[in-house]
Design a protein around this motif. Structure first.
Motif, PDB file in Angstrom:
ATOM      1  N   LEU A   6       1.446   0.641  -6.719  1.00 22.71           N
ATOM      2  CA  LEU A   6       1.588   2.076  -6.948  1.00 22.71           C
ATOM      3  C   LEU A   6       1.994   2.329  -8.389  1.00 22.71           C
ATOM      4  N   GLY A   7       1.457   3.389  -8.963  1.00 23.53           N
ATOM      5  CA  GLY A   7       1.834   3.792 -10.308  1.00 23.53           C
ATOM      6  C   GLY A   7       3.148   4.557 -10.291  1.00 23.53           C
ATOM      7  N   ALA A   8       3.675   4.828 -11.466  1.00 27.94           N
ATOM      8  CA  ALA A   8       4.965   5.510 -11.585  1.00 27.94           C
ATOM      9  C   ALA A   8       4.957   6.878 -10.905  1.00 27.94           C
ATOM     10  N   HIS A   9       3.891   7.639 -11.082  1.00 32.87           N
ATOM     11  CA  HIS A   9       3.839   8.982 -10.489  1.00 32.87           C
ATOM     12  C   HIS A   9       3.696   8.909  -8.969  1.00 32.87           C
ATOM     13  N   GLU A  10       2.905   7.947  -8.480  1.00 30.26           N
ATOM     14  CA  GLU A  10       2.749   7.797  -7.034  1.00 30.26           C
ATOM     15  C   GLU A  10       4.066   7.382  -6.383  1.00 30.26           C
ATOM     16  N   LEU A  11       4.755   6.445  -7.005  1.00 37.03           N
ATOM     17  CA  LEU A  11       6.027   5.978  -6.464  1.00 37.03           C
ATOM     18  C   LEU A  11       7.082   7.086  -6.542  1.00 37.03           C
ATOM     19  N   LYS A  22      13.827   4.468 -12.588  1.00 36.34           N
ATOM     20  CA  LYS A  22      13.638   3.165 -11.941  1.00 36.34           C
ATOM     21  C   LYS A  22      14.776   2.835 -10.982  1.00 36.34           C
ATOM     22  N   ALA A  23      16.008   3.112 -11.371  1.00 37.76           N
ATOM     23  CA  ALA A  23      17.150   2.801 -10.506  1.00 37.76           C
ATOM     24  C   ALA A  23      17.103   3.623  -9.219  1.00 37.76           C
ATOM     25  N   CYS A  24      16.732   4.884  -9.327  1.00 41.51           N
ATOM     26  CA  CYS A  24      16.608   5.745  -8.152  1.00 41.51           C
ATOM     27  C   CYS A  24      15.527   5.202  -7.216  1.00 41.51           C
ATOM     28  N   MET A  25      14.419   4.770  -7.784  1.00 45.41           N
ATOM     29  CA  MET A  25      13.321   4.214  -6.986  1.00 45.41           C
ATOM     30  C   MET A  25      13.773   2.959  -6.246  1.00 45.41           C
ATOM     31  N   ARG A  26      14.458   2.062  -6.953  1.00 44.09           N
ATOM     32  CA  ARG A  26      14.916   0.813  -6.330  1.00 44.09           C
ATOM     33  C   ARG A  26      15.914   1.084  -5.211  1.00 44.09           C
ATOM     34  N   VAL A  46       5.350  -1.818  -5.931  1.00 44.69           N
ATOM     35  CA  VAL A  46       5.137  -1.698  -4.490  1.00 44.69           C
ATOM     36  C   VAL A  46       3.655  -1.877  -4.223  1.00 44.69           C
ATOM     37  N   SER A  47       3.343  -2.757  -3.291  1.00 46.53           N
ATOM     38  CA  SER A  47       1.954  -3.030  -2.932  1.00 46.53           C
ATOM     39  C   SER A  47       1.279  -1.776  -2.386  1.00 46.53           C
ATOM     40  N   ARG A  48       0.120  -1.459  -2.922  1.00 39.86           N
ATOM     41  CA  ARG A  48      -0.653  -0.313  -2.444  1.00 39.86           C
ATOM     42  C   ARG A  48      -1.066  -0.527  -0.984  1.00 39.86           C
ATOM     43  N   ALA A  49      -1.423  -1.766  -0.626  1.00 36.49           N
ATOM     44  CA  ALA A  49      -1.834  -2.065   0.749  1.00 36.49           C
ATOM     45  C   ALA A  49      -0.675  -1.816   1.720  1.00 36.49           C
ATOM     46  N   TYR A  50       0.536  -2.228   1.326  1.00 30.36           N
ATOM     47  CA  TYR A  50       1.712  -1.997   2.175  1.00 30.36           C
ATOM     48  C   TYR A  50       1.977  -0.498   2.305  1.00 30.36           C
ATOM     49  N   HIS A  51       1.938   0.205   1.196  1.00 29.22           N
ATOM     50  CA  HIS A  51       2.158   1.657   1.188  1.00 29.22           C
ATOM     51  C   HIS A  51       1.178   2.356   2.119  1.00 29.22           C
ATOM     52  N   ASP A  52      -0.106   2.048   1.963  1.00 25.67           N
ATOM     53  CA  ASP A  52      -1.132   2.713   2.770  1.00 25.67           C
ATOM     54  C   ASP A  52      -0.958   2.421   4.259  1.00 25.67           C
TER      55      ASP A  52
END
Length: 78
Positions: A6-11, A22-26, A46-52
């Motif tokens: 996932l890209g920064a905007h998607e995440l 980044k800290a908030c995301m983690r 984060v793996s796109r396959a896992y996310h989907d």
């Protein structure tokens, strides 16, 4: 071609924070049990396959979602 991660905007959309947080995301990923690896600058990958699969409600096996297909090097010897 899409990226495997996932890209920064998607995440940021998933987590509900700014793309540079980044800290908030983690923290969010840790609290919600999402597997990730950090790159050199600390951005969680984060793996796109896992996310989907997870957002589709599928039963997710982390090893299967991130399994990589290796080339058949033995074919080069034949």
């Amino acid at each position: 071609m899409t990226n495997n991660y996932l890209g920064a905007h998607e995440l940021a959309t998933l987590v509900g924070c700014l793309p540079g947080s980044k800290a908030c995301m983690r923290r969010w990923l840790d609290r919600n049990g999402w597997p990730y690896e950090c790159n050199r600058v600390g951005f969680p990958l984060v793996s796109r396959a896992y996310h989907d699969a997870r957002l589709a409600g599928a039963s997710v096996d982390v090893t299967q979602a991130e399994q990589r297909v290796e080339p058949n090097f033995a074919a080069l010897l034949a």
